[in-house]
Motif scaffolding. Structure first.
Motif, mmCIF file in Angstrom:
data_model
loop_
_atom_site.group_PDB
_atom_site.id
_atom_site.type_symbol
_atom_site.label_atom_id
_atom_site.label_comp_id
_atom_site.label_asym_id
_atom_site.label_seq_id
_atom_site.Cartn_x
_atom_site.Cartn_y
_atom_site.Cartn_z
ATOM 1 N N ASP A 92 -20.201 13.862 12.762
ATOM 2 C CA ASP A 92 -19.874 13.582 11.366
ATOM 3 C C ASP A 92 -21.125 13.368 10.516
ATOM 4 O O ASP A 92 -21.146 13.735 9.351
ATOM 5 C CB ASP A 92 -18.999 12.321 11.281
ATOM 6 C CG ASP A 92 -17.537 12.679 11.191
ATOM 7 O OD1 ASP A 92 -17.202 13.827 11.577
ATOM 8 O OD2 ASP A 92 -16.743 11.839 10.751
ATOM 9 N N LEU A 93 -22.146 12.746 11.114
ATOM 10 C CA LEU A 93 -23.379 12.484 10.357
ATOM 11 C C LEU A 93 -24.039 13.810 9.984
ATOM 12 O O LEU A 93 -24.563 13.972 8.879
ATOM 13 C CB LEU A 93 -24.341 11.621 11.173
ATOM 14 C CG LEU A 93 -23.885 10.189 11.448
ATOM 15 C CD1 LEU A 93 -24.893 9.467 12.325
ATOM 16 C CD2 LEU A 93 -23.702 9.428 10.149
ATOM 17 N N GLN B 107 -21.098 12.409 19.361
ATOM 18 C CA GLN B 107 -20.932 11.168 18.611
ATOM 19 C C GLN B 107 -21.465 11.233 17.187
ATOM 20 O O GLN B 107 -20.999 10.512 16.325
ATOM 21 C CB GLN B 107 -21.640 10.019 19.344
ATOM 22 C CG GLN B 107 -20.861 9.509 20.523
ATOM 23 C CD GLN B 107 -21.658 8.494 21.318
ATOM 24 O OE1 GLN B 107 -22.806 8.214 21.008
ATOM 25 N NE2 GLN B 107 -21.044 7.939 22.335
ATOM 26 N N ALA C 237 -15.163 11.678 20.516
ATOM 27 C CA ALA C 237 -14.940 10.319 21.027
ATOM 28 C C ALA C 237 -13.446 10.030 21.114
ATOM 29 O O ALA C 237 -12.978 9.355 22.033
ATOM 30 C CB ALA C 237 -15.627 9.306 20.113
ATOM 31 N N ASP C 238 -12.707 10.546 20.151
ATOM 32 C CA ASP C 238 -11.267 10.348 20.086
ATOM 33 C C ASP C 238 -10.571 10.962 21.320
ATOM 34 O O ASP C 238 -9.796 10.303 22.010
ATOM 35 C CB ASP C 238 -10.772 11.009 18.792
ATOM 36 C CG ASP C 238 -9.367 10.600 18.432
ATOM 37 O OD1 ASP C 238 -8.763 9.846 19.207
ATOM 38 O OD2 ASP C 238 -8.888 11.044 17.384
ATOM 39 N N GLN D 245 -14.205 6.523 17.155
ATOM 40 C CA GLN D 245 -14.586 7.204 15.916
ATOM 41 C C GLN D 245 -13.436 7.900 15.229
ATOM 42 O O GLN D 245 -13.502 9.087 14.927
ATOM 43 C CB GLN D 245 -15.693 8.215 16.206
ATOM 44 C CG GLN D 245 -16.935 7.579 16.795
ATOM 45 C CD GLN D 245 -18.050 8.588 16.998
ATOM 46 O OE1 GLN D 245 -17.838 9.784 16.879
ATOM 47 N NE2 GLN D 245 -19.223 8.101 17.316
ATOM 48 N N VAL E 166 -24.604 3.348 11.531
ATOM 49 C CA VAL E 166 -23.749 4.111 10.613
ATOM 50 C C VAL E 166 -23.607 3.366 9.287
ATOM 51 O O VAL E 166 -23.702 3.961 8.213
ATOM 52 C CB VAL E 166 -22.377 4.393 11.257
ATOM 53 C CG1 VAL E 166 -21.392 4.937 10.224
ATOM 54 C CG2 VAL E 166 -22.526 5.374 12.402
ATOM 55 N N VAL F 114 -24.741 4.995 5.798
ATOM 56 C CA VAL F 114 -23.789 5.196 4.708
ATOM 57 C C VAL F 114 -24.159 4.337 3.506
ATOM 58 O O VAL F 114 -23.995 4.737 2.359
ATOM 59 C CB VAL F 114 -22.354 4.887 5.191
ATOM 60 C CG1 VAL F 114 -21.373 4.951 4.045
ATOM 61 C CG2 VAL F 114 -21.957 5.853 6.282
ATOM 62 N N ARG G 159 -13.106 10.307 10.265
ATOM 63 C CA ARG G 159 -13.431 10.117 11.685
ATOM 64 C C ARG G 159 -14.503 9.036 11.818
ATOM 65 O O ARG G 159 -14.196 7.864 11.754
ATOM 66 C CB ARG G 159 -13.866 11.435 12.320
ATOM 67 C CG ARG G 159 -12.857 12.529 12.070
ATOM 68 C CD ARG G 159 -12.897 13.636 13.077
ATOM 69 N NE ARG G 159 -11.539 14.051 13.360
ATOM 70 C CZ ARG G 159 -10.780 13.536 14.321
ATOM 71 N NH1 ARG G 159 -11.278 12.655 15.145
ATOM 72 N NH2 ARG G 159 -9.543 13.936 14.482
ATOM 73 N N LEU G 160 -15.767 9.434 11.984
ATOM 74 C CA LEU G 160 -16.818 8.412 12.071
ATOM 75 C C LEU G 160 -17.065 7.775 10.703
ATOM 76 O O LEU G 160 -17.312 6.588 10.597
ATOM 77 C CB LEU G 160 -18.105 9.056 12.608
ATOM 78 C CG LEU G 160 -19.339 8.157 12.678
ATOM 79 C CD1 LEU G 160 -19.128 7.024 13.653
ATOM 80 C CD2 LEU G 160 -20.559 8.970 13.076
ATOM 81 N N LEU G 161 -17.009 8.605 9.659
ATOM 82 C CA LEU G 161 -17.287 8.127 8.315
ATOM 83 C C LEU G 161 -16.027 8.257 7.468
ATOM 84 O O LEU G 161 -15.248 9.169 7.665
ATOM 85 C CB LEU G 161 -18.386 8.999 7.672
ATOM 86 C CG LEU G 161 -19.671 9.143 8.463
ATOM 87 C CD1 LEU G 161 -20.552 10.198 7.823
ATOM 88 C CD2 LEU G 161 -20.401 7.828 8.508
ATOM 89 N N VAL H 218 -13.922 9.562 4.615
ATOM 90 C CA VAL H 218 -13.985 10.702 3.695
ATOM 91 C C VAL H 218 -12.678 10.730 2.906
ATOM 92 O O VAL H 218 -11.712 10.087 3.282
ATOM 93 C CB VAL H 218 -14.165 12.035 4.446
ATOM 94 C CG1 VAL H 218 -15.493 12.085 5.144
ATOM 95 C CG2 VAL H 218 -13.036 12.251 5.443
ATOM 96 N N GLN I 261 -21.874 15.561 7.241
ATOM 97 C CA GLN I 261 -22.022 14.990 5.902
ATOM 98 C C GLN I 261 -23.447 15.129 5.368
ATOM 99 O O GLN I 261 -23.768 14.593 4.309
ATOM 100 C CB GLN I 261 -21.650 13.502 5.915
ATOM 101 C CG GLN I 261 -20.226 13.205 6.310
ATOM 102 C CD GLN I 261 -19.242 13.574 5.203
ATOM 103 O OE1 GLN I 261 -19.458 13.281 4.046
ATOM 104 N NE2 GLN I 261 -18.157 14.245 5.571
#
Lengths: 296, 417
Positions: free
Chosen positions: B97-98, B94, B381-382, A258, B75, B79, A42-44, A46, B101
Motif C-alpha cells: 500500500d505504501l 506488507q 497480510a489479510d 492490514q 505507518v 501518513v 487496507r494498510l492505509l 483510502v 500510494q
C-alpha cells in the motif's frame, strides 16, 4: 426567561473547548471510523467506497460470529461471577471479622494488577505441564486434570476464572462501601423480628444496594466489551480460534492483517451494539430520573 | 604582543572547530524505525548503525518493541507527514500500500549503481521491487523450514541418522515417544503452526505444488491428492506433541529442546539465537540442524527496510542512499547476519566464517531451484491471516478431517488477491 438565556452565554463559552473536544475527538473519530468501514482501505485509509462489502464479509466470517458468541458467554459469566463472589466477599468482611484491613487489601489486590499480568500468571497456573495440574499430580494425585486452557470447549471458561479473580475485588470494595451505608437500625429491627441473616441480605440489603450493583455492572461490562489484553495474555485467542473476542478480531485486522476496512466495520458493529444495549438503560436512568426530578 | 597572541588563539580555535563544523554539515541524521530489541537482534542492528556512522552518516535509532507496533508507528509517521528516513518491514507484501500510494522513495538509482539485481536471489529481489523498481532494501534471508534437534536425546532414543524422508521422521518421532520425551517441541501459536504447515507442504508436495497453491492460487492444486497427502502428514504430527503446547511461544519450545525434554523443534533459523545463548550452538556437538525432510527447498523469509519519501521528489536523499548502500555492502551483510542468525541476502559474500547451519542454508540458496518464497512474499497480510486461521483450527480440533480442511483452505485461496 429571556434574561437568564443571556446569562447562559458565559458558561457556554467556558464549556466550548470541552464541547469541541467531544465533537471532534469523540464523535468525529466515530463518524470517521464508520466512514472508513465503507471503503476498501487496507494498510492505509483510502476513500475508495465499496458499500457494504466489508459488512457482508464480516458476517460471513465464522471467526467474527464466534467472537460475538464468545463475548456473550464471557460477559454473562464474568459479570455474574464477579457480582456473586464480590458480594459474598463483602458480606463476609462485613461480619466484623478480625484483620479486616488485611483481608480487604488481599481481596482488592488482584484489581491493582493489569489484565496482561493476570492473563500471564493464569496462563502459567493453568498450563497443564507447568501449573496447578502438574503440581497436584506431583503431590501424588496422578489422575487430577485441570487443562481448560488447552481445551477448545473449555478455554473460554478459563478466561472467566482469570477475569473473575481479577475483578471481584473491585465489586467487593464497592459492595462493602454500600453495606457500610446500610442503617444499623434495620439490622436491629430484623434481629428483633428473628429474621435469618441471609434473608436480611437477600430481601432488604440487596435491594438497598441497587445503585452499587448498577455501578458494578457498568464497570464490569466496559471491561467485557474491551476484553483484549486478558485474552492476548492468557490464550491469544486459542486453542485454534476458540477464544477469539471482537476486540482481538479488530486489532488483528487493524494491525497484523492490514485490513482497516474490515477492522472498522467490525468496530462499528461493536459500537452500534453497545449503543443499542445502552440506550434503553440510559433512557431509564437519566431521562426518567430527570422527569421525576422535574415534577418534584 | 597581546594582539598577536589573540590572533593565534583565534586561529587555533578556528582550525579546531572547522573539521567539526564540516562534519556536522555532512552527516544528516537518519532516523531508522525497527523492531530489533532482543540481545542478538540489537547487536546485529548495531553493526548497520556503526557501519553507517563510519561511512559518514548519523544513525538515529528508534527501536519499537513488537513487529506490529513498529510497523504501526512507521505507518502513522509516514501518513502524518513526518516520516523516518528508513523503516523495517518483513520481506514481502506488507508495504504494498505504501508503494501504491506513492509514499516510498524509488531506490532504483542505488540499485543500478550497486548491481543489486545481480547479487540478490530472484524471489527476494522480486519481493523488494514493484514494476521493476526497488522500493525496499532486503537485508537478510531467514530460512523457515529448519529442524533443530537435541543430539543427546536423539542418541538416547536410538536414532542414528537425521531423517531425510517423512517416513524416517515419523519413525524417529516414534522412537522419541518410546524414550519418554516429547517428540516435537511444538509452539502452539497460529503463525508457528502455519510455518510448519508451509514446511510440510514444501517437503511433501514440492516447490511446484507450493507455488501453485500460494502464488498462483490454483484451486486444482489445492484439491490435488498431493496437497491432501501433505495435509495428512501435517495432521499426523498431532500425535507427537504434548498437551501443554497450545499458546506456547517459540522460544519456550526451543527451551524444551535445550533442556532435553523434547527431541526436536521445527522453526525458522532465528531459533539459533536461543541455542547459542544456552551454549549449544546448532551444528555443534549438542544440537543439530537440518532442513525439513522430503523434497528440497529453502523457505525464505526475511526483513527489508523501506525509505519513505522525505521530499517532493521520488529519489532518496543522500543520507537515505548512503544507508541503503551501507546495508548491502559485503562487510555489513556478513557481520549483521552472523549476529542475526540469518544468511546474507547477497550470494557473492564470502560466508566461510559463518556457522555450519548457515553454510547449509547458503549452499541451498545458491541454487535457484531451491529458492522458495515464503507466504509473506506471496500473500497479503489479510490472506495470510486467513490461512493461519484455517491451519490453526485444523491443528487444534481433535479429529478434524483433512477433507473439510481442504474445503476451508480452498475458500481462503479463492478469495485471495
Amino acid at each position: 426567561m429571556a434574561q437568564s438565556r443571556r446569562h447562559d452565554i458565559a458558561p457556554l463559552l467556558a464549556l466550548l473547548p470541552a464541547l469541541l473536544i467531544v465533537v471532534f475527538a469523540y464523535a468525529g473519530t466515530m463518524v470517521w471510523t464508520v466512514c472508513i468501514s465503507f471503503t476498501d482501505s487496507r494498510l492505509l485509509p483510502v476513500s475508495d467506497f465499496i458499500g457494504l462489502e466489508q459488512y457482508a464479509r464480516l458476517f460471513s466470517d465464522a471467526r467474527w460470529i464466534l467472537s460475538a458468541r464468545n463475548l456473550v458467554t464471557f460477559g454473562l459469566l464474568f459479570v455474574g461471577g464477579s457480582l456473586v463472589i464480590g458480594f459474598l466477599l463483602a458480606a463476609f468482611i462485613d461480619q466484623k471479622v478480625r484483620c479486616e484491613d488485611l483481608l480487604r487489601t488481599v481481596f482488592l489486590y488482584p484489581y491493582a494488577i493489569s489484565f496482561i499480568v493476570t492473563g500471564l500468571v493464569w496462563q502459567w497456573m493453568m498450563n497443564p505441564s507447568l501449573g496447578i495440574q502438574a503440581s497436584v499430580r506431583g503431590m501424588g494425585w496422578t489422575s487430577f486434570t485441570f487443562d481448560w486452557v488447552v481445551q477448545r470447549d473449555m478455554a473460554i471458561y478459563a478466561l472467566v476464572i482469570a477475569g473473575v479473580w481479577q475483578s471481584s475485588g473491585l465489586v467487593m470494595a464497592l459492595m462493602l462501601a454500600g453495606l457500610r451505608g446500610v442503617d444499623e437500625d434495620l439490622w436491629k429491627a430484623a434481629r428483633i423480628e428473628g429474621i435469618p441473616t441471609w434473608r436480611v441480605y437477600m430481601s432488604i440489603v440487596l435491594p438497598l444496594l441497587r445503585p452499587v450493583v448498577v455501578t458494578s455492572v457498568v464497570l464490569l461490562s466496559v471491561a467485557v466489551v474491551k476484553a483484549y489484553d486478558l485474552v492476548v495474555a492468557l490464550t491469544n485467542g486459542g486453542p485454534g480460534n476458540a477464544t477469539i473476542v471482537p476486540a482481538k478480531f479488530v486489532m488483528d485486522y487493524l494491525f497484523t492483517r492490514q485490513n482497516i476496512g474490515l477492522a472498522t466495520a467490525a468496530s462499528s458493529v461493536m459500537f452500534v451494539t453497545v449503543l443499542a444495549a445502552l440506550a434503553p438503560w440510559l433512557y431509564q436512568e437519566y431521562f426518567k430520573a430527570h422527569r421525576a426530578g422535574g415534577h418534584a | 604582543m597581546s594582539k598577536s597572541l589573540w590572533r593565534t588563539l583565534l586561529c587555533g580555535a578556528c582550525f579546531a572547530l572547522s573539521p567539526l563544523a564540516a562534519e556536522a554539515q555532512e552527516a544528516v541524521p537518519a532516523e531508522v524505525i525497527h523492531w530489533w530489541t532482543s540481545g542478538g537482534e540489537a547487536a546485529a542492528v548495531k553493526v548497520i548503525a556503526d557501519r553507517f556512522d563510519a561511512a559518514g552518516g548519523k544513525w538515529v535509532d528508534n527501536a519499537v518493541a513488537g513487529t506490529d507496533n513498529a510497523r504501526a508507528a512507521a505507518v502513522n509517521r509516514i501518513v502524518g507527514g513526518n516520516p523516518p528516513a528508513a523503516s523495517q518491514f518483513n520481506t514481502g507484501r506488507q508495504f504494498d500500500d505504501l508503494v501504491g500510494q506513492g509514499l516510498l522513495a524509488d531506490l532504483s538509482g542505488v540499485a543500478v549503481a550497486e548491481g543489486w539485481a545481480k547479487i540478490i536471489p530472484g524471489p527476494i529481489a522480486a519481493a523488494a521491487t514493484r514494476n521493476g523498481k526497488f522500493f525496499a532494501v532486503p537485508i537478510n534471508i531467514h530460512g523457515q523450514n529448519w529442524l533443530f534437534y537435541n543430539k543427546d536425546v536423539f542418541a538416547k532414543a536410538g536414532i542414528q541418522d537425521v531423517p531425510t524422508s517423512f517416513d524416517a521422521l515419523f519413525a524417529a518421532l516414534d522412537k522419541l515417544k518410546a524414550a519418554g520425551v516429547v517428540p516435537i517441541a511444538w509452539g502452539g501459536q497460529a503463525w508457528q503452526e502455519e510455518i510448519v504447515f508451509e514446511a510440510v507442504l514444501l517437503g511433501q508436495g514440492g516447490k511446484d505444488l507450493f507455488l501453485k497453491v500460494f502464488r498462483d492460487h490454483d484451486l486444482e492444486a489445492v484439491h490435488s491428492p498431493r496437497f491432501r497427502e501433505a495435509v495428512e502428514v501435517f495432521a499426523r504430527m498431532k500425535a507427537y506433541v504434548d498437551p501443554g503446547s497450545p499458546g506456547r511461544a517459540w522460544n519456550d519450545a526451543t527451551a524444551m529442546v535445550i533442556a532435553g525434554h523434547a527431541g526436536l523443534q521445527i522453526m525458522g533459523d532465528w531459533a539459533k539465537g536461543e541455542f547459542n545463548a544456552a551454549g549449544m550452538a546448532p551444528g555443534g556437538p549438542k544440537v543439530g540442524c537440518s532442513l525439513m525432510p522430503g523434497k528440497p527447498g529453502y523457505l525464505m523469509g526475511g526483513d527489508v527496510f523501506v525509505f519513505p519519501k522525505l521530499g517532493p521528489g521520488a529519489t532518496p536523499t543522500a543520507a537515505q542512499a548512503l544507508l541503503a548502500k551501507t546495508m548491502l555492502d559485503p562487510v555489513t551483510q556478513l557481520e549483521f547476519n552472523k549476529r542475526k542468525g540469518s544468511i546474507p541476502v547477497r550470494i557473492d559474500v564470502d560466508t566461510s566464517s559463518m556457522d555450519p547451519c548457515a553454510q547449509v542454508g547458503i549452499a541451498m540458496v545458491r541454487d535457484p531451484a531451491n529458492q522458495v518464497p515464503s507466504n509473506y512474499f506471496l500473500l497479503t497480510a489479510d490472506t495470510l491471516g486467513a490461512v493461519q486461521d484455517a491451519v490453526t483450527e485444523f491443528w487444534n480440533t481433535p479429529g478434524a478431517d483433512a477433507k473439510s480442511f481442504v474445503e476451508t483452505f480452498a475458500g481462503v485461496i479463492r478469495s485471495a488477491h
